[in-house]
Enzyme design. Structure first.
Site, PDB file in Angstrom:
ATOM      1  N   THR A  26      58.617  81.000   1.441  1.00 17.45           N
ATOM      2  CA  THR A  26      57.452  81.178   0.576  1.00 17.45           C
ATOM      3  C   THR A  26      56.510  79.994   0.752  1.00 17.45           C
ATOM      4  OG1 THR A  26      58.767  82.407  -1.024  1.00 17.45           O
ATOM      5  CG2 THR A  26      56.702  81.463  -1.807  1.00 17.45           C
ATOM      6  N   GLN A 100      58.986  90.234   6.000  1.00  8.90           N
ATOM      7  CA  GLN A 100      60.068  90.331   5.029  1.00  8.90           C
ATOM      8  C   GLN A 100      59.561  91.028   3.772  1.00  8.90           C
ATOM      9  OE1 GLN A 100      61.744  87.524   2.189  1.00  8.90           O
ATOM     10  NE2 GLN A 100      63.622  87.517   3.407  1.00  8.90           N
ATOM     11  N   TYR A 181      67.214  88.309  -5.825  1.00  3.92           N
ATOM     12  CA  TYR A 181      66.056  89.165  -6.057  1.00  3.92           C
ATOM     13  C   TYR A 181      66.511  90.616  -6.227  1.00  3.92           C
ATOM     14  CZ  TYR A 181      63.875  84.785  -4.892  1.00  3.92           C
ATOM     15  OH  TYR A 181      63.527  83.465  -4.891  1.00  3.92           O
ATOM     16  N   ARG A 224      68.607  91.250   5.091  1.00  2.00           N
ATOM     17  CA  ARG A 224      69.057  89.883   4.818  1.00  2.00           C
ATOM     18  C   ARG A 224      69.911  89.856   3.558  1.00  2.00           C
ATOM     19  NH1 ARG A 224      65.902  84.280   3.148  1.00  2.00           N
ATOM     20  NH2 ARG A 224      66.864  82.965   4.716  1.00  2.00           N
ATOM     21  N   GLY A 291      70.955  71.695  10.260  1.00  2.00           N
ATOM     22  CA  GLY A 291      71.065  70.931  11.488  1.00  2.00           C
ATOM     23  C   GLY A 291      71.238  71.826  12.699  1.00  2.00           C
ATOM     24  N   GLY A 310      64.842  77.345   8.482  1.00  3.97           N
ATOM     25  CA  GLY A 310      63.798  77.343   7.481  1.00  3.97           C
ATOM     26  C   GLY A 310      62.987  76.070   7.550  1.00  3.97           C
ATOM     27  N   ARG A 311      63.411  75.063   6.766  1.00  2.89           N
ATOM     28  CA  ARG A 311      62.620  73.836   6.655  1.00  2.89           C
ATOM     29  C   ARG A 311      62.441  73.114   7.989  1.00  2.89           C
ATOM     30  NH1 ARG A 311      66.352  71.932   1.805  1.00  2.89           N
ATOM     31  NH2 ARG A 311      67.673  73.418   2.924  1.00  2.89           N
TER      32      ARG A 311
END
Length: 353
Positions: A26, A100, A181, A224, A291, A310-311
């Site tokens: 998001t 998504q 969700y 997912r 990692g 992700g990040r």
């Protein structure tokens, strides 16, 4: 040492130039009133087109599915047109992108829904944490239980949003049944206390996947899941039995992939991998950005075919190149994750400057 994440992947329905995917994140840069993607979003995704596959941020497939300010939709022609600019930008850079579909269910607030009450499998509120609104954090409200007819309508809403995604140029869709969700709420004992046919926890997710696959083709449909994830007051009494049932019902449909997020005590990846005959995408969720060593081990050992970061992809638009040359990774900034402009969004350094 060569990273297996850089090897091409050729599965039954998914052909990728590498196995380093970008997970959905998001970022809240859409027009908050219309849900239409903005030009800055096209630039953001195009920067990351070197990913084997991009999975977009969550997109609401129904007006009651919006979970925060600036979250985009995929329900009307203006939103489709906005997303078409994004997919064109990604494809122009040689990338691939799935949308998504993200209906948040009870993880919303009337302030986000033009005064409407959030919906859920059952009228059970989230009691921990708060929901972010334009006026700041607010307590979650007690949701309204969906009628049986409304559940069926929600299934069709996902199918229609999937058709819109293909019209917008997406290469496929990933259905979110993770992180507490709407679909995950149906899967959970704590959120689903129904007494009709949807008391069967796996029924609604299966129906959504079947409807989307019928609408756009199973080869463009993915799911997912995050078994045993306890965020947002989710409790699954027996995740192994429940997710084995879900995966068993969907295996053999010829889906693009199953995306398994390993985040709870239940060893979902190890348990479900042998039960899934198609492409499996994995993500390890934790306090720190995933990692690449752990991802490489998952791919090298066959636990996963593709790994979604992700990040690490947020902070490193050129992640595959950094993996190839062994370059140092940028760290995510502390600001700009949700909403705003280019800062923390388009300004992460690339090796080519």
């Amino acid at each position: 040492m060569h990273s297996p994440l850089l090897d091409p992947y050729r599965g039954p329905n998914l052909h990728l130039p590498n196995r380093a995917a970008m997970a959905p994140m998001t970022r809240s840069r859409a027009d908050d009133v219309t849900g239409v993607p903005t030009p800055i979003m096209a630039a953001y995704y195009a920067q990351r087109a070197a990913a084997g596959l991009i999975v977009s941020e969550g997109i609401w497939p129904h007006r009651l599915g919006k979970g925060g300010p600036g979250v985009p939709g995929l329900t009307d022609p203006a939103q489709v047109a906005g997303w078409r600019e994004v997919t064109r930008a990604v494809h122009a850079e040689g990338g691939r992108i799935f949308a998504q579909l993200w209906h948040v269910g009870r993880v919303s607030h009337p302030d986000l829904l033009a005064g409407a009450r959030p919906v859920a499998p059952s009228a059970v509120a989230i009691t921990s944490g708060a929901i972010h609104t334009a006026d700041g954090p607010k307590p979650y409200v007690r949701p309204r239980e969906l009628s049986t007819a409304e559940v069926a309508a929600s299934v069709e809403a996902h199918a229609e949003a999937a058709r819109n995604a293909v019209d917008a140029g997406f290469d496929g869709v990933e259905i979110s049944a993770a992180y507490g969700y709407l679909l995950a709420q149906f899967l959970a004992d704590s959120a689903n206390r129904r007494t009709d046919g949807y008391a069967d926890h796996v029924r609604f997710p299966i129906e959504v996947v079947e409807a989307v696959a019928a609408a756009i083709g199973p080869e463009r449909t993915a799911l997912r899941i995050s078994p045993d994830n306890t965020q947002l007051d989710i409790v699954e009494a027996d995740p192994a039995t429940r997710y084995r049932r879900l995966v068993g019902a969907l295996d053999g449909m010829g889906l693009a992939y199953l995306h398994v997020v390993q985040s709870g005590a239940y060893p979902a990846l190890a348990d479900l991998r042998p039960r899934w005959g198609g492409t499996l995408m994995a993500t390890y969720d934790g306090a720190e950005p995933g990692g690449h060593e752990r991802a490489e081990h998952a791919v090298r050992t066959g636990l996963a075919d593709v790994y979604a970061f992700g990040r690490l992809f947020l902070a490193n638009p050129d992640l595959p190149r950094r993996l190839a040359v062994g370059a140092e990774f940028n760290r995510p900034l502390k600001t700009g994750h949700y909403g705003g402009g280019a800062e923390g969004y388009l300004d992460y350094p690339r090796l080519d400057g």
